[in-house]
Design a protein around this motif. Structure first.
Motif, mmCIF file in Angstrom:
data_model
loop_
_atom_site.group_PDB
_atom_site.id
_atom_site.type_symbol
_atom_site.label_atom_id
_atom_site.label_comp_id
_atom_site.label_asym_id
_atom_site.label_seq_id
_atom_site.Cartn_x
_atom_site.Cartn_y
_atom_site.Cartn_z
ATOM 1 N N LYS A 97 -4.213 14.559 -59.592
ATOM 2 C CA LYS A 97 -3.755 15.336 -58.438
ATOM 3 C C LYS A 97 -3.510 16.793 -58.810
ATOM 4 O O LYS A 97 -3.885 17.723 -58.064
ATOM 5 C CB LYS A 97 -2.479 14.714 -57.866
ATOM 6 C CG LYS A 97 -1.918 15.434 -56.654
ATOM 7 C CD LYS A 97 -0.852 14.608 -55.955
ATOM 8 C CE LYS A 97 0.348 14.337 -56.823
ATOM 9 N NZ LYS A 97 1.402 13.585 -56.101
ATOM 10 N N ARG A 101 -5.387 20.058 -57.341
ATOM 11 C CA ARG A 101 -4.653 21.097 -56.616
ATOM 12 C C ARG A 101 -4.630 22.441 -57.339
ATOM 13 O O ARG A 101 -4.058 23.406 -56.830
ATOM 14 C CB ARG A 101 -3.211 20.623 -56.366
ATOM 15 C CG ARG A 101 -3.123 19.474 -55.381
ATOM 16 C CD ARG A 101 -1.682 19.105 -55.100
ATOM 17 N NE ARG A 101 -1.580 17.992 -54.162
ATOM 18 C CZ ARG A 101 -0.430 17.456 -53.747
ATOM 19 N NH1 ARG A 101 0.724 17.960 -54.197
ATOM 20 N NH2 ARG A 101 -0.415 16.458 -52.904
ATOM 21 N N TRP A 121 -3.155 25.752 -52.209
ATOM 22 C CA TRP A 121 -2.389 24.526 -52.472
ATOM 23 C C TRP A 121 -2.114 23.778 -51.172
ATOM 24 O O TRP A 121 -2.329 22.574 -51.079
ATOM 25 C CB TRP A 121 -1.089 24.910 -53.172
ATOM 26 C CG TRP A 121 -0.129 23.784 -53.432
ATOM 27 C CD1 TRP A 121 0.782 23.254 -52.558
ATOM 28 C CD2 TRP A 121 0.041 23.048 -54.655
ATOM 29 N NE1 TRP A 121 1.505 22.254 -53.155
ATOM 30 C CE2 TRP A 121 1.073 22.098 -54.437
ATOM 31 C CE3 TRP A 121 -0.564 23.113 -55.900
ATOM 32 C CZ2 TRP A 121 1.506 21.223 -55.417
ATOM 33 C CZ3 TRP A 121 -0.128 22.229 -56.890
ATOM 34 C CH2 TRP A 121 0.887 21.298 -56.651
ATOM 35 N N ILE A 124 -5.303 22.226 -49.681
ATOM 36 C CA ILE A 124 -5.712 21.007 -50.392
ATOM 37 C C ILE A 124 -4.807 19.834 -49.992
ATOM 38 O O ILE A 124 -5.288 18.714 -49.783
ATOM 39 C CB ILE A 124 -5.668 21.233 -51.921
ATOM 40 C CG1 ILE A 124 -6.747 22.247 -52.331
ATOM 41 C CG2 ILE A 124 -5.862 19.920 -52.677
ATOM 42 C CD1 ILE A 124 -6.640 22.726 -53.764
ATOM 43 N N LYS A 125 -3.506 20.090 -49.879
ATOM 44 C CA LYS A 125 -2.577 19.032 -49.472
ATOM 45 C C LYS A 125 -2.883 18.554 -48.057
ATOM 46 O O LYS A 125 -2.807 17.356 -47.762
ATOM 47 C CB LYS A 125 -1.134 19.540 -49.572
ATOM 48 C CG LYS A 125 -0.637 19.676 -51.006
ATOM 49 C CD LYS A 125 0.749 20.260 -51.068
ATOM 50 C CE LYS A 125 1.803 19.324 -50.560
ATOM 51 N NZ LYS A 125 3.174 19.864 -50.738
#
Length: 273
Positions: A97, A101, A121, A124-125
């Motif tokens: 992960k 990220r 960030w 991507i989340k």
């Protein structure tokens, strides 16, 4: 990829955990624990880590980090026994992960500034949440049981990530003053409405968290430091009074305030020496 043989301390901790959970020779208390029964201990250990970090005692920090790590090991021992996942699988998933990220570190990415990296960030989340089939909301993934200050901070950051935010601190300060004025209005009302007052005080706290965020100050850390400072100062007053065989209850508010100012000056001088 690294394994526990390269980290003998990790291997030893995992083995200790297995022994503690051995059905025949393990610890009775550890054998009684479940994924939910451990929750209060995990929260307590996390706060003890934060307290050690605030104090700055490296030996204490090392000890408390170990206690918190043990909580993770305990949970993954239980899930391993249930045939779900192991400590190593949790570590691997976290590594994957973090790589995913941080494309500006591990892959091709043009993001360089703090703002660009933060935006990347969050993007991507959002993609990860969409892949899980979660209902589209900027607030997805924020737990309901976080401390209120942390929840407020996360809500504000998520809203800011889609443009719902002031671009400088001036209107944020104005909002704090506005919310304080509304608290004062409720306090001066002919009939005190406690529900309305609670709402307005909540708005003040939310606005102050927003102020801290814009000032790039962690509000939880700031309040923790203030709590520590208040405790240190008042305990110094108690010590001064004990030396005079006097209790705090024997002093008037004005006298206690005088003691407070004396202690405050002494501690400030000692800190500057």
């Amino acid at each position: 990829m690294a394994n526990t043989e390269q980290f003998p301390g990790v291997a030893a901790l995992l083995e200790v955990m297995q022994r503690l959970r051995d059905p025949e020779s393990g610890c009775p208390w550890d054998l009684q624990q479940t994924l939910t029964s451990l929750i209060p201990y995990t929260i307590e250990e996390a706060y003890e880590v934060a307290a050690a970090l605030t104090e700055g005692n490296l030996a204490e920090i090392k000890d408390e980090l170990g206690d918190l790590l043990f909580q993770v090991v305990f949970y993954t021992q239980l899930t391993s026994e249930q045939g779900q996942f192991t400590f190593d699988q949790v570590a691997q998933q976290t590594a994957d992960k973090l790589i995913r990220r941080h494309p500006h570190v591990f892959a091709e990415s043009s993001a360089q500034s703090d703002a660009e990296i933060k935006a990347q960030w969050e993007q991507i989340k959002q993609q990860e949440r969409a892949a899980k089939g979660e209902t589209a909301s900027v607030f997805n993934g924020i737990p309901d049981n976080l401390p209120s200050i942390l929840t407020a901070q996360k809500l504000q950051k998520r809203a800011a990530s889609v443009g719902f935010d002031w671009d400088n601190i001036v209107p944020v300060l104005a909002k704090v003053r506005e919310e304080l004025a509304e608290v004062e209005h409720e306090l001066n009302a002919q009939r005190l409405d406690k529900e309305a007052l609670a709402d307005e005080i909540g708005d003040v706290l939310f606005a102050v968290v927003n102020l801290a965020r814009h000032a790039q100050v962690n509000p939880e850390h700031a309040l923790r430091r203030t709590n520590h400072k208040f405790k240190q100062r008042f305990q110094a007053i108690e010590q001064r009074l004990a030396e005079r065989n006097t209790a705090a209850t024997e002093l008037s508010l004005a006298e206690l305030e005088q003691e407070w100012q004396l202690v405050k000056a002494q501690l400030k001088t000692a800190a500057n020496d």
